[in-house]
Scaffold this motif. Structure first.
Motif, PDB file in Angstrom:
ATOM      1  N   VAL A  37       0.856  -1.182   0.000  1.00 39.98           N
ATOM      2  CA  VAL A  37       0.000   0.000   0.000  1.00 39.98           C
ATOM      3  C   VAL A  37       0.894   1.233   0.000  1.00 39.98           C
ATOM      4  N   TYR A  40      -2.804   6.806   0.753  1.00 41.35           N
ATOM      5  CA  TYR A  40      -4.121   6.571   1.331  1.00 41.35           C
ATOM      6  C   TYR A  40      -5.091   7.609   0.835  1.00 41.35           C
ATOM      7  N   ASN A  42      -6.791   3.910   1.318  1.00 38.15           N
ATOM      8  CA  ASN A  42      -6.821   2.609   0.671  1.00 38.15           C
ATOM      9  C   ASN A  42      -7.476   1.619   1.616  1.00 38.15           C
ATOM     10  N   LYS A  57      -8.535   1.523  -3.916  1.00 36.99           N
ATOM     11  CA  LYS A  57      -7.800   2.782  -3.805  1.00 36.99           C
ATOM     12  C   LYS A  57      -8.748   3.967  -3.814  1.00 36.99           C
TER      13      LYS A  57
END
Length: 78
Positions: A37, A40, A42, A57
């Protein structure tokens, strides 16, 4: 994103485990990096073995999150 996740958690909370990870602390950043990841917001969905099932996402509609959770639960039942 939290209001959407909180709402979905009420419905799915008995079927799946929800865990919030903050990118503001080292352990959260480490966990995010481990799972691929980058940034963000996410939502990372993991199967019962902890393997990545899906990565959503950005801000996603509640219906999209619910569909993804239904897909995850269906895959787990196989």
């Amino acid at each position: 994103m939290n209001p959407i996740v909180d709402e979905v958690k009420r419905e799915y909370g008995r079927k799946v485990h929800f865990e919030y990870v903050s990118m503001d602390d080292k352990s959260g950043k480490d966990r995010a990096t481990e799972m691929g990841v980058i940034g963000y917001p996410n939502l990372l969905l993991l199967d019962s073995e902890g393997k990545r099932f899906a990565l959503l996402k950005g801000v996603v509609p509640q219906a999209t999150l619910e569909k993804s959770l239904d897909d995850l639960l269906a895959a787990e039942d196989r």
